[in-house]
Design a protein around this motif. Sequence first.
Motif, PDB file in Angstrom:
ATOM      1  N   ALA A 109     -19.292 -56.815 -57.753  1.00  0.00           N
ATOM      2  CA  ALA A 109     -19.880 -56.800 -59.096  1.00  0.00           C
ATOM      3  C   ALA A 109     -21.220 -56.083 -59.174  1.00  0.00           C
ATOM      4  O   ALA A 109     -21.863 -56.111 -60.221  1.00  0.00           O
ATOM      5  N   GLY A 110     -21.638 -55.439 -58.097  1.00  0.00           N
ATOM      6  CA  GLY A 110     -22.967 -54.836 -58.068  1.00  0.00           C
ATOM      7  C   GLY A 110     -23.230 -53.843 -59.180  1.00  0.00           C
ATOM      8  O   GLY A 110     -24.330 -53.795 -59.739  1.00  0.00           O
ATOM      9  N   SER A 111     -22.224 -53.049 -59.534  1.00  0.00           N
ATOM     10  CA  SER A 111     -22.425 -52.004 -60.546  1.00  0.00           C
ATOM     11  C   SER A 111     -21.927 -52.412 -61.926  1.00  0.00           C
ATOM     12  O   SER A 111     -21.937 -51.604 -62.855  1.00  0.00           O
ATOM     13  N   TRP A 112     -21.501 -53.655 -62.087  1.00  0.00           N
ATOM     14  CA  TRP A 112     -20.958 -54.083 -63.371  1.00  0.00           C
ATOM     15  C   TRP A 112     -22.081 -54.440 -64.339  1.00  0.00           C
ATOM     16  O   TRP A 112     -23.179 -54.839 -63.921  1.00  0.00           O
ATOM     17  N   PRO A 113     -21.818 -54.361 -65.638  1.00  0.00           N
ATOM     18  CA  PRO A 113     -22.808 -54.822 -66.622  1.00  0.00           C
ATOM     19  C   PRO A 113     -23.122 -56.303 -66.413  1.00  0.00           C
ATOM     20  O   PRO A 113     -22.220 -57.107 -66.140  1.00  0.00           O
ATOM     21  N   ALA A 114     -24.377 -56.649 -66.538  1.00  0.00           N
ATOM     22  CA  ALA A 114     -24.805 -58.026 -66.289  1.00  0.00           C
ATOM     23  C   ALA A 114     -24.091 -59.017 -67.206  1.00  0.00           C
ATOM     24  O   ALA A 114     -23.787 -60.148 -66.800  1.00  0.00           O
ATOM     25  N   ASP A 115     -23.809 -58.608 -68.440  1.00  0.00           N
ATOM     26  CA  ASP A 115     -23.144 -59.513 -69.385  1.00  0.00           C
ATOM     27  C   ASP A 115     -21.737 -59.874 -68.914  1.00  0.00           C
ATOM     28  O   ASP A 115     -21.286 -61.016 -69.100  1.00  0.00           O
ATOM     29  N   VAL A 128     -20.608 -59.984 -65.761  1.00  0.00           N
ATOM     30  CA  VAL A 128     -20.723 -60.905 -64.625  1.00  0.00           C
ATOM     31  C   VAL A 128     -21.119 -62.294 -65.110  1.00  0.00           C
ATOM     32  O   VAL A 128     -20.569 -63.309 -64.676  1.00  0.00           O
ATOM     33  N   SER A 129     -22.064 -62.337 -66.042  1.00  0.00           N
ATOM     34  CA  SER A 129     -22.543 -63.617 -66.564  1.00  0.00           C
ATOM     35  C   SER A 129     -21.432 -64.377 -67.282  1.00  0.00           C
ATOM     36  O   SER A 129     -21.301 -65.600 -67.127  1.00  0.00           O
ATOM     37  N   ALA A 130     -20.611 -63.657 -68.051  1.00  0.00           N
ATOM     38  CA  ALA A 130     -19.525 -64.312 -68.788  1.00  0.00           C
ATOM     39  C   ALA A 130     -18.488 -64.895 -67.832  1.00  0.00           C
ATOM     40  O   ALA A 130     -18.035 -66.038 -68.007  1.00  0.00           O
ATOM     41  N   TYR A 131     -18.116 -64.130 -66.814  1.00  0.00           N
ATOM     42  CA  TYR A 131     -17.106 -64.588 -65.855  1.00  0.00           C
ATOM     43  C   TYR A 131     -17.631 -65.767 -65.042  1.00  0.00           C
ATOM     44  O   TYR A 131     -16.960 -66.799 -64.902  1.00  0.00           O
ATOM     45  N   LEU A 132     -18.843 -65.636 -64.528  1.00  0.00           N
ATOM     46  CA  LEU A 132     -19.418 -66.707 -63.717  1.00  0.00           C
ATOM     47  C   LEU A 132     -19.680 -67.949 -64.563  1.00  0.00           C
ATOM     48  O   LEU A 132     -19.472 -69.081 -64.109  1.00  0.00           O
ATOM     49  N   GLU A 174      -9.441 -68.894 -71.294  1.00  0.00           N
ATOM     50  CA  GLU A 174     -10.548 -67.937 -71.269  1.00  0.00           C
ATOM     51  C   GLU A 174     -10.707 -67.334 -69.875  1.00  0.00           C
ATOM     52  O   GLU A 174     -10.988 -66.137 -69.729  1.00  0.00           O
ATOM     53  N   HIS A 175     -10.508 -68.173 -68.865  1.00  0.00           N
ATOM     54  CA  HIS A 175     -10.649 -67.697 -67.488  1.00  0.00           C
ATOM     55  C   HIS A 175      -9.613 -66.625 -67.175  1.00  0.00           C
ATOM     56  O   HIS A 175      -9.934 -65.611 -66.544  1.00  0.00           O
ATOM     57  N   GLU A 176      -8.382 -66.842 -67.589  1.00  0.00           N
ATOM     58  CA  GLU A 176      -7.338 -65.843 -67.345  1.00  0.00           C
ATOM     59  C   GLU A 176      -7.715 -64.506 -67.978  1.00  0.00           C
ATOM     60  O   GLU A 176      -7.572 -63.446 -67.353  1.00  0.00           O
ATOM     61  N   GLU A 177      -8.185 -64.560 -69.218  1.00  0.00           N
ATOM     62  CA  GLU A 177      -8.546 -63.325 -69.917  1.00  0.00           C
ATOM     63  C   GLU A 177      -9.700 -62.615 -69.210  1.00  0.00           C
ATOM     64  O   GLU A 177      -9.656 -61.393 -68.982  1.00  0.00           O
ATOM     65  N   LEU A 178     -10.732 -63.370 -68.849  1.00  0.00           N
ATOM     66  CA  LEU A 178     -11.884 -62.769 -68.169  1.00  0.00           C
ATOM     67  C   LEU A 178     -11.497 -62.243 -66.795  1.00  0.00           C
ATOM     68  O   LEU A 178     -11.947 -61.167 -66.377  1.00  0.00           O
ATOM     69  N   GLU A 179     -10.649 -62.983 -66.097  1.00  0.00           N
ATOM     70  CA  GLU A 179     -10.260 -62.561 -64.754  1.00  0.00           C
ATOM     71  C   GLU A 179      -9.394 -61.308 -64.796  1.00  0.00           C
ATOM     72  O   GLU A 179      -9.482 -60.457 -63.905  1.00  0.00           O
ATOM     73  N   ASN A 180      -8.580 -61.189 -65.814  1.00  0.00           N
ATOM     74  CA  ASN A 180      -7.784 -59.966 -65.967  1.00  0.00           C
ATOM     75  C   ASN A 180      -8.691 -58.756 -66.193  1.00  0.00           C
ATOM     76  O   ASN A 180      -8.414 -57.656 -65.703  1.00  0.00           O
ATOM     77  N   ARG A 181      -9.777 -58.958 -66.925  1.00  0.00           N
ATOM     78  CA  ARG A 181     -10.735 -57.866 -67.126  1.00  0.00           C
ATOM     79  C   ARG A 181     -11.418 -57.498 -65.811  1.00  0.00           C
ATOM     80  O   ARG A 181     -11.622 -56.317 -65.508  1.00  0.00           O
TER      81      ARG A 181
END
Length: 332
Positions: A177-183, A185-189, A230-237
């Motif tokens: 996740a180093g290069s991902w947008p902070a938002d 990463v924050s949403a998934y975590l 919600e987790h499934e949707e975020l994890e698919n992204r």
Amino acid sequence: MTILMDDQDGQVLVVENSDLAYYELRLEGAVAGTLDFRDIEGRRVLGLTEIRPDLRGRGLATTLIHVVLDDLLRQGIQISNYCPAVDRFLRTHSEYNVVVDPARPGMTDSRTLHKAGPAESALDAAMRSEHARLRDLVDESRAGETPLSHRRHDADLFSAYAAQHLAAATELLLRHAGSWPADDVSAYLGNIKQLEKSLRVLKGRQYGDSRYLHLRFGEVWEVVIRLLSEHEELENRVTARIQDEFDQGIIKSLAEELLLKQDKSPTRSHPSSPHMGVIGNLARRLWRIADTTTDDLEGRLVPTRYHRHPKRDSSFSHYLRGTPIDGEDAAT
């Protein structure tokens, strides 16, 4: 009660006990082994195969599973499997793979990775199957026609599997996740932590924790199901982003590592524990030790997939231990 196999001599008998929701293998009139099941939406969900300790190593688990799958194949009923012994049997008897529901196969192993379609990567296939497995367990846990003790067991199994999946996904997917947008990463975590908290509440309500007795089970499950969706949707992204960055060889290795990591992850949720970085990895390893110890003390069984080991599964190791070379009865 339906007789599925009778060897005519009365030595071995396999029956389907629909009232108690399990198959029985009887040896000389006494129950020698069982395989429990649930019927959900036209599928038969297989639980655990258990053989009496003094009768293990005689191929009885193989006989029971063989007869059960033959009967299901004859009836055209598909299964979702959560039994490691059945999984091992299917590994060496590919002719029975047609009885497994491809949309909800249950336990995921390396064979599932090869079921990915032309537009689906190994990681997509693994995630699809893991998400389906969790949804299956939610359905089982809320099935009103099953006894309360069974629903409690299924809910506990769901909590354990979900905790392991969340821990493994946090460690392996967010590693990139180093290069991902902070938002993002924050949403998934954030979703992972909320889902872990909801699992703690579910377990507490289930076992009478005074902090949660004012909550209705339906309310607790509604929150869990919403967060799981919600987790499934975020994890698919997240997986889509990873696949945009790496080639298929790395993707397949990551999928295989994820499945292995889940079986070695904590079996309980720890939402307040560190999740990211070296400290997060260390915390998960320490919690794994603590959770395994607590599970042993409580007599809690969390089934794991069978992973072939070149040394443990060698012919010489089976010779020393006196176990069957195919290992089908080694853990049943």
